[in-house]
Design an enzyme around this catalytic site. Structure first.
Site, PDB file in Angstrom:
ATOM      1  CG  ASP A 160       6.797  -5.653   4.561  1.00  0.00           C
ATOM      2  OD1 ASP A 160       6.676  -4.503   4.099  1.00  0.00           O
ATOM      3  OD2 ASP A 160       7.637  -6.465   4.135  1.00  0.00           O
ATOM      4  CG  ASP A 179       4.627  -4.140   0.776  1.00  0.00           C
ATOM      5  OD1 ASP A 179       5.085  -4.500  -0.314  1.00  0.00           O
ATOM      6  OD2 ASP A 179       4.405  -4.917   1.718  1.00  0.00           O
ATOM      7  CG  ASP A 186       3.672  -8.185   0.231  1.00  0.00           C
ATOM      8  OD1 ASP A 186       4.031  -8.318  -0.943  1.00  0.00           O
ATOM      9  OD2 ASP A 186       4.394  -8.478   1.205  1.00  0.00           O
ATOM     10  CE  LYS A 187       4.130 -15.537  -2.198  1.00  0.00           C
ATOM     11  NZ  LYS A 187       4.847 -16.285  -1.101  1.00  0.00           N
ATOM     12  CB  THR A 188       6.519 -12.644   1.133  1.00  0.00           C
ATOM     13  OG1 THR A 188       6.511 -13.340  -0.115  1.00  0.00           O
ATOM     14  CG2 THR A 188       7.588 -13.217   2.034  1.00  0.00           C
ATOM     15  CB  THR A 195       3.622 -12.223  -4.547  1.00  0.00           C
ATOM     16  OG1 THR A 195       4.842 -12.822  -4.120  1.00  0.00           O
ATOM     17  CG2 THR A 195       3.085 -12.991  -5.741  1.00  0.00           C
ATOM     18  N   GLY A 196       6.183 -10.709  -5.485  1.00  0.00           N
ATOM     19  CA  GLY A 196       7.310 -10.765  -6.404  1.00  0.00           C
ATOM     20  C   GLY A 196       7.648 -12.179  -6.814  1.00  0.00           C
ATOM     21  CE  LYS A 256       5.356  -5.960  -3.618  1.00  0.00           C
ATOM     22  NZ  LYS A 256       5.602  -6.443  -2.239  1.00  0.00           N
TER      23      LYS A 256
END
Length: 650
Positions: free
Chosen positions: A523, A527, A327-329, A476-477, A504
């Site tokens: 996180d 997720d 996950d990016k953020t 990512t969103g 996801k």
């Protein structure tokens, strides 16, 4: 037991004959071995006998039943020889004593190793201070950490431990967070940031507002995760249990065949000796120790390195993962805006533009304002005091700085003033960045580029994953442009952008549908469905949310390189499991035929005593081999460098 074993062995006539010394010519000498040997059988053999009974009741034969059977047969045969009912050559008191002592030694080694494993929990509990200093009105009172409540303000003095999870309300300090992250380097924590119970303020005092106590703290969560992991079963453990059960039937069958063949050859005494020896050799103590000891040590070692294994099966599966989905953020990036570019107009410098923007934003609580002020602080700029501060939602802020009216805002601010953006704004916008323009007395003097800053460790993590043979995917969103910018900077192989949290898990399933073994790193909150769908779910970042049921592995720090620590540990522990299983099972498969007397035609017969020594030696070998896992350095930096070094050398 060793004290009792010495006279049992020393006063045994068969042992004396073996070594060639004379026993005293007294009647009591004859009874020393039987009497003390009986005590050893009843007292020293009790753990194995009770275990054998439990296995019989559960109809699950295993190692304890074999050990109990071996010492019982030796005990009965020895009494038969002592009472002249059986041949004197069946006087096995010294072998019985030797077997009980060596088996207890192996059992002690196992228990000691497991005790060292659980010491990680004791050391975690010891991290909490005995007392906490709570502010009560104008007074400071000393209370136990257990008596703190959410909302209390506590003082943490330099060198002291934080008594509960909380938020810094006053002060800043370099925090030793090695108990959580596994990294020895201290981390600077400022006012407004969270700190975790058990971490240490190394250089300055702090005031902290308690946000979590008792079982809700991160430390309690870590302790529970380690406990659950040590209590959980795994595929490898089930394989070992199955092997032990099969070995029981193998031993019984071999013993029966041995007894029949030697009896058929007209040597019933030899049949008893060989049968007992077979049962002794076949005791799968080393096999039972092979897997649980490796996994327990691996779990404890992981906890010390900032990797919390909640599900042992996830740890075992990590070595087969060929795709890591980030996950990016908040995982590859810091999850908060940061100033990543400054564009001054001619006649102004970057530092001047940033200092004026920080002065105007200093009274604002907006995340973008905090990012601007933080960037100025990072550059150690002198930020003037602002007056006449005002803010307008969706427009920006306005303040007077040293007589100059400074405004900071987005496109709506420029529209109101009838001004144009700087040329660089179009380029920044295609990268998905947030753009703020700075005005001085209604004239544009520069622009700031703000974006979710990529973690400095992310590039090393992805390079090391590539070196480990894994494909790296980002989900990512955010918009495609933002995702592509981060992916290009980090060298990510594949991107899923604009994905909603509820979708996801479908992306994970899509990768699995391509035949990939997927580890999902997120996180641990939004997720959760994807973490549950993945072959291995990895929640990143310490805190009370780490105990969610969807992740099998928890990374105590937010360092993405910790994923390499999981792979490193998985591969290392799997190697140890294989080595121990081959040693334990292979040893039994070879030694049982020798104990049965398969080489008797050429004059070689494996004595029972030698069989007991060799069998217990295999237990010691397995235990020592597992202990080598303790030498593995699982800090993210070391694990990452190991994979990068292998790639360079290979």
């Amino acid at each position: 037991m060793l004290v009792l074993a010495v006279p049992v062995v020393g006063f045994n006539d068969m042992f004396a004959d073996l070594l060639g010394y004379q026993l005293p010519d007294a009647g009591w000498v004859w009874w020393v071995s039987p009497i003390l040997g009986t005590v050893m059988y009843v007292w020293g053999g009790r753990p194995f006998l009770t275990g054998a009974v439990s296995e019989l009741r559960a109809r699950q034969p295993g190692m304890m039943l074999l050990i109990g059977l071996a010492i019982t047969v030796a005990f009965i045969a020895s009494w038969g020889a002592s009472l002249r009912i059986l041949d004197l050559e069946l006087n096995f008191w010294w072998e019985l004593a030797l077997l009980v002592v060596i088996m207890l030694l192996g059992h002690w080694i196992e228990m000691r190793s497991l005790a060292q494993t659980t010491s990680a929990l004791d050391s975690l509990a010891a991290l909490l201070p005995d007392e906490a200093e709570k502010i009560d009105g104008d007074d400071v009172v000393t209370v136990a950490p257990a008596d703190l409540a959410v909302g209390d303000i506590v003082i943490v003095r330099p060198g002291a431990s934080v008594p509960a999870d909380g938020r810094i309300t006053d002060g800043s300090a370099s925090m030793d967070e090695s108990m959580v992250t596994g990294e020895s380097k201290s981390v600077r924590r400022e006012t407004g940031e969270q700190v975790v119970a058990g971490t240490v303020a190394t250089d300055s005092g702090l005031r902290i507002e308690v946000t979590a106590i008792g079982e809700d703290t991160a430390l309690a969560g870590i302790q529970k995760l380690v406990t659950d992991a040590q209590a959980s079963s795994s595929r490898a453990q089930r394989i070992a249990d199955t092997a032990a059960a099969w070995l029981f039937w193998f031993a019984i069958g071999a013993a029966a065949i041995t007894a029949v063949i030697w009896s058929f050859l007209g040597m019933p005494d030899t049949a008893v000796v060989r049968t007992i020896t077979v049962l002794v050799i076949a005791c799968p103590h080393a096999l039972g120790l092979a897997i649980p000891l490796v996994v327990s040590i691996a779990t404890e070692r992981a906890a010390r390195g900032g990797v919390l294994v909640k599900d042992r099966l996830a740890l075992e599966s990590m070595r087969t993962v060929d795709t890591v989905l980030f996950d990016k953020t908040g995982t590859l990036t810091k999850g908060e805006p940061n100033v990543t570019g400054i564009e001054p107009i001619e006649g102004h410098t970057e530092d001047e533009v940033l200092a004026l923007a920080a002065a105007a934003e200093s009274d604002s609580e907006h995340p973008l304002a905090r990012a601007v002020v933080g960037a100025a602080r990072a550059r150690e700029l002198a930020v003037a005091e602002a007056t006449d501060f005002s803010s307008s939602p969706a427009v920006g802020v306005r303040a007077r700085v040293d007589g100059t009216v400074v405004e900071v805002g987005g496109p709506h601010l420029l529209d109101q003033r009838g001004l144009d953006e700087l040329a660089v704004a179009d380029e920044w916008r295609t990268e998905g960045a947030i753009i703020l323009h700075i005005l001085a007395d209604s004239q544009v003097i520069g622009a700031l580029r703000l974006a979710d800053e990529v973690r400095s460790e992310s590039r090393d993590a992805i390079d090391a994953l590539h070196a480990a043979g894994a494909q790296v995917v980002m989900i990512t969103g955010d918009a495609q442009a933002v995702a592509d910018t981060v992916a290009a900077e980090l060298g990510i192989d594949r991107v899923f952008a604009g994905v909603r949290p509820e979708d996801k898990a479908a992306m994970v399933a899509e990768l699995q549908g391509e035949g990939r073994k997927v580890a999902m790193v997120g996180d641990g909150v939004n997720d959760a469905p994807a973490l549950a769908q993945a072959d291995v779910g990895i929640a990143i970042g310490a805190g009370t949310d780490v105990a969610i049921g969807s992740a099998g592995v928890i990374l105590a720090s937010s360092d993405p390189r910790s994923v390499l620590s999981v792979i490193d540990l998985s591969r290392a522990s799997y190697r140890k499991m294989k080595q121990n299983l081959w040693w334990a099972a292979g040893y039994n498969l070879i030694s049982v035929p020798l104990a049965a007397g398969v080489l008797a035609p050429i004059g070689f017969v494996l004595p029972m005593s030698v069989g007991a020594i060799l069998m217990s030696a295999s237990t010691v070998v397995v235990a020592l081999n597992a202990q080598l896992l303790r030498r593995l350095d699982l800090t993210p930096a070391h694990s990452t460098s190991r994979f990068l070094d292998r790639d360079t050398s290979g």
